[in-house]
Design an enzyme around this catalytic site. Sequence first.
Site, PDB file in Angstrom:
ATOM      1  CG  ASP A   1      76.223  71.191  43.460  1.00  0.00           C
ATOM      2  OD1 ASP A   1      76.790  71.089  44.567  1.00  0.00           O
ATOM      3  OD2 ASP A   1      76.794  71.636  42.439  1.00  0.00           O
ATOM      4  CB  SER A   2      76.171  67.607  48.313  1.00  0.00           C
ATOM      5  OG  SER A   2      75.299  68.412  49.067  1.00  0.00           O
TER       6      SER A   2
ATOM      7  CG  ASP B   1      75.328  74.471  45.625  1.00  0.00           C
ATOM      8  OD1 ASP B   1      75.963  75.545  45.707  1.00  0.00           O
ATOM      9  OD2 ASP B   1      75.652  73.437  46.232  1.00  0.00           O
TER      10      ASP B   1
ATOM     11  CE  LYS C   1      77.536  76.226  48.153  1.00  0.00           C
ATOM     12  NZ  LYS C   1      78.293  75.475  47.127  1.00  0.00           N
TER      13      LYS C   1
ATOM     14  CD  GLU D   1      81.270  74.048  43.085  1.00  0.00           C
ATOM     15  OE1 GLU D   1      82.136  73.662  42.271  1.00  0.00           O
ATOM     16  OE2 GLU D   1      80.524  73.284  43.713  1.00  0.00           O
TER      17      GLU D   1
ATOM     18  CD  GLU E   1      83.756  71.004  49.534  1.00  0.00           C
ATOM     19  OE1 GLU E   1      82.923  71.762  49.020  1.00  0.00           O
ATOM     20  OE2 GLU E   1      83.675  69.763  49.477  1.00  0.00           O
TER      21      GLU E   1
HETATM   22  O1  KIV Z   1      76.700  70.974  47.651  1.00  0.00           O
HETATM   23  C1  KIV Z   1      77.021  71.130  48.842  1.00  0.00           C
HETATM   24  O2  KIV Z   1      76.517  70.455  49.750  1.00  0.00           O
HETATM   25  C2  KIV Z   1      78.013  72.137  49.164  1.00  0.00           C
HETATM   26  C3  KIV Z   1      78.550  72.161  50.551  1.00  0.00           C
HETATM   27  C4  KIV Z   1      79.505  71.061  50.710  1.00  0.00           C
HETATM   28  C5  KIV Z   1      79.141  73.468  50.890  1.00  0.00           C
HETATM   29  O3  KIV Z   1      78.392  72.888  48.307  1.00  0.00           O
END
Ligand code: KIV
Length: 286
Positions: free
Chosen positions: A44-45, A83, A113, A115, A182
Amino acid sequence: MRVRTRTLTEMKQEARRIPCVTAYDYPTARLADAAGFPLILVGDSLGNVVLGHDSTIAVTLDAMVHHTQAVARGVEHALVVADMPFMTYQASAEDALRNAARLMQEGGAHAVKVEGGESIAITIERMTAAGVPVMGHLGLTPQSVHQLGGFRVQGRSLADAKRLIADALRLQQAGVFAVVLETVPAELSRIVTERLAIPTIGIGAGPHCDGEIQVLHEILGLIEGRPRKHAKTYALLNALIADAFAAYAADVRERRFPTEANSFDLDEGVLEALRAEEDAPGGGDG
Ligand code: KIV
């Protein structure tokens, strides 16, 4: 051969490092897959590096599905992890199951994924029991940036370090197949990595994790300004693109492009007929 979650466990057992990268579209996913990354994360970056937001909080599930579809189309071998965006899994296990299903069924992700630690462990248990492979994410969890008070190193005090270790063990017990660490001190990552049977994947977590993940735009020089301390620049694509754009624009302005070589012929007879019409009295009036 397709990478499975158990491949990653085997890599840890065999002390083979696990290089991972993010991707958000078809062409970069193809390149990352061809380079042999066993895991490609549709992070989600996306919100920061592709959509221009200042955090990941604005990223929607629809956006994640859309980009995951593009990445999945470009990947033959890697495990594609998507994510789950902010508030698509925190409110209830039902939300988490429904939204993970969208990322897998519509998006084509192999895993998701999330968090957080203890607070979402029961949700993760429900997801893994339902057949959803889940990757954890501890330390600096960007979806909680406002609660954490900014993008800061996590796990520095004894209490925070102990909580992170406990969270990691709890996630493993809940069934995650790997955990991202992270922006945590390197020695803390070493302890977590030694204590877990599942792989740790670091970003800003030092050299002792089982694998490493980096944001594609940061390692390829596609961001504005300097990359963060934990990133390394492997290419300067911003500069290359800026030069290429300037050269293209100058060619158009100076009539160097397009040329005959970039053009298509018109049949001689058609051309003559058009010219004749133009030359006729009143010709060329439309
Ligand atoms: O969103 C993302 O790119 C991430 C990585 C930094 C692990 O969660």
